[in-house]
Design an enzyme around this catalytic site. Structure first.
Site, PDB file in Angstrom:
ATOM      1  N   GLU A 159      -4.658   8.284   6.869  1.00  0.00           N
ATOM      2  CA  GLU A 159      -3.215   8.410   7.159  1.00  0.00           C
ATOM      3  C   GLU A 159      -2.926   9.716   7.895  1.00  0.00           C
ATOM      4  O   GLU A 159      -2.180   9.736   8.873  1.00  0.00           O
ATOM      5  CB  GLU A 159      -2.393   8.424   5.853  1.00  0.00           C
ATOM      6  CG  GLU A 159      -2.383   7.158   5.069  1.00  0.00           C
ATOM      7  CD  GLU A 159      -1.433   6.089   5.608  1.00  0.00           C
ATOM      8  OE1 GLU A 159      -0.579   6.388   6.465  1.00  0.00           O
ATOM      9  OE2 GLU A 159      -1.575   4.943   5.153  1.00  0.00           O
ATOM     10  N   ASP A 171      -0.960   6.689  -3.537  1.00  0.00           N
ATOM     11  CA  ASP A 171      -1.069   5.269  -3.199  1.00  0.00           C
ATOM     12  C   ASP A 171      -2.522   4.804  -3.194  1.00  0.00           C
ATOM     13  O   ASP A 171      -2.857   3.750  -3.756  1.00  0.00           O
ATOM     14  CB  ASP A 171      -0.447   5.000  -1.822  1.00  0.00           C
ATOM     15  CG  ASP A 171       0.990   5.491  -1.746  1.00  0.00           C
ATOM     16  OD1 ASP A 171       1.554   5.826  -2.794  1.00  0.00           O
ATOM     17  OD2 ASP A 171       1.538   5.540  -0.628  1.00  0.00           O
TER      18      ASP A 171
END
Ligand code: GLA
Length: 384
Positions: A159, A171
């Site tokens: 990410e 997450d």
């Protein structure tokens, strides 16, 4: 979850007869502890029964061939070590591979077909599910021996470095470490965690998606993170041991209020109080006091909306309706914000009435239908 046989058939129709291996990784919910992860604090997520599933086999080349069922079976291929593909969904594969290579792994080419049912843009971490699925699959098919913790970090760094969101670890960690019937109480600094049983009697988790896609999310997310870092940099001048907001008390923050930009101050104050709310919620859960957990969840929403500035009119509306229903113990926006869904803890007997009320009034006010998402807390990433 997507049907395994359909996935297998698709794989074989695109790539021939071989028997692919199947991997899956879930999205997540989070009970409380929002925007605390990148501040080194605590979170309380659980993996859910909505997942990305993938059929995959090595192809003995240095080419990665991908078919995304959820993008009308779009096909993308790229060479390992070559340029990053322009499609974001393919960039997750590219990023995970590059992060693995940076850590010394040799990853060969492969063919993969994947798809899933983690609602996109609902704040349920469909991207972390994809990263965790790719990481788990490559780890297995190439015997890479990354630990599960390393796989979570590989997803997080994908990410940061290939998608442009400086996210925390919540997450990916939840997607990999989640366990049926449990939430994960994770210390995001040490990565120590406990699996806490989460089966409150007579209470349901209700998710209502605003259907607002969080367009601002990635840019504003990085701004919030920078504001937190700004607060830390001021306090660090006086308290050199402070590394992250996790280390700061409300009194210490208050003591240096004058030197911190007022907006950044409010962001920091939210994070410090949110970390405390999580602790309080865990203590209340241990006593089985879900009324108190609910009150804390409402307080989290107020903070996210007013202090942290990551809510939106649609999220606030659904939470405000919840406050009129005494069977709703608590409700708040979930995830990064600017859209996505509300998570509510609701006594069983009040679930239908709350959902009906929201559906009716949301349609009148915003001229669109919200989506109710049913979830169960389920297992993390695995081979099927
Ligand atoms: C997104 C990020 C997480 C976390 C949440 C907010 O889901 O990916 O790391 O920061 O927002 O709690």
């Amino acid at each position: 979850m997507i049907d395994n046989n359909i996935l297998k058939e698709k794989f074989q129709s695109y790539f021939g007869e071989g028997e692919p291996r199947l991997f899956t990784a879930p999205g997540r919910i989070n009970i409380i502890g929002e925007h605390t992860d990148y501040n080194g604090g605590f979170v309380l997520p659980g993996a859910v029964d909505k997942a990305i599933t993938m059929a995959i086999l090595p192809n003995h080349t240095d080419i990665v061939n991908l078919i995304s069922i959820d993008h009308d079976c779009a096909a993308v291929f790229f060479r390992i070590g070559g340029p990053q593909p322009k499609e974001q969904w393919a960039s997750y594969f590219y990023g995970v591979i590059e992060e693995m290579r940076k850590r010394g792994a040799t990853v060969g080419g492969f063919n993969a077909v994947f798809g899933g049912d983690v609602p996109l843009g609902a704040g349920m971490s469909s991207s972390a599910a994809l990263e965790s699925c790719i990481g788990t699959a490559l780890n297995a098919i190439y015997s890479l021996k990354f630990t599960r913790e390393e796989l979570a970090k590989i997803g997080q760094m994908t990410e940061h470095n290939y998608i442009g969101v400086r996210c925390g670890i919540m997450d990916q960690f939840a997607s990999i470490f989640g366990q049926k019937g449990h939430v994960v109480r994770l210390d995001c600094r040490s990565l120590e965690y406990q699996l806490v049983p989460f089966k409150p009697k007579g209470i349901e988790i209700v998710l209502i998606d605003t259907m607002v896609k969080h367009l601002l999310a990635s840019s504003e997310y990085n701004v919030r993170r920078a504001q937190c870092e700004e607060g830390v940099s001021v306090i660090k001048k006086y308290l050199p041991n402070v590394e992250l907001l996790r280390d700061v008390t409300m009194e210490e923050l208050e003591a240096h209020r004058a030197e911190i930009d007022p907006v950044s101050f409010r962001r920091c104050a939210f994070v410090v109080s949110e970390n405390q709310r999580l602790m309080d919620a865990c203590a209340a859960m241990e006593k089985g006091d879900f009324e108190e957990v609910g009150r804390l969840i409402y307080a989290t929403h107020d903070g996210l909306s007013k202090e942290y500035g990551v809510s939106c009119a649609e999220l606030d509306f659904i939470v405000d309706i919840a406050r009129e229903h005494k069977e709703v113990l608590g409700a708040r926006m979930m995830g990064g914000g600017f859209g996505g869904c509300v998570i509510a803890l609701v006594k069983k007997e009040g679930v239908a009435a709350y959902i009906e009320d929201v559906k009716k009034r949301y349609q009148v006010k915003f001229d669109k239908d919200p989506r109710v998402i049913e979830v169960e807390i389920s297992d993390g990433a695995r081979e099927i």
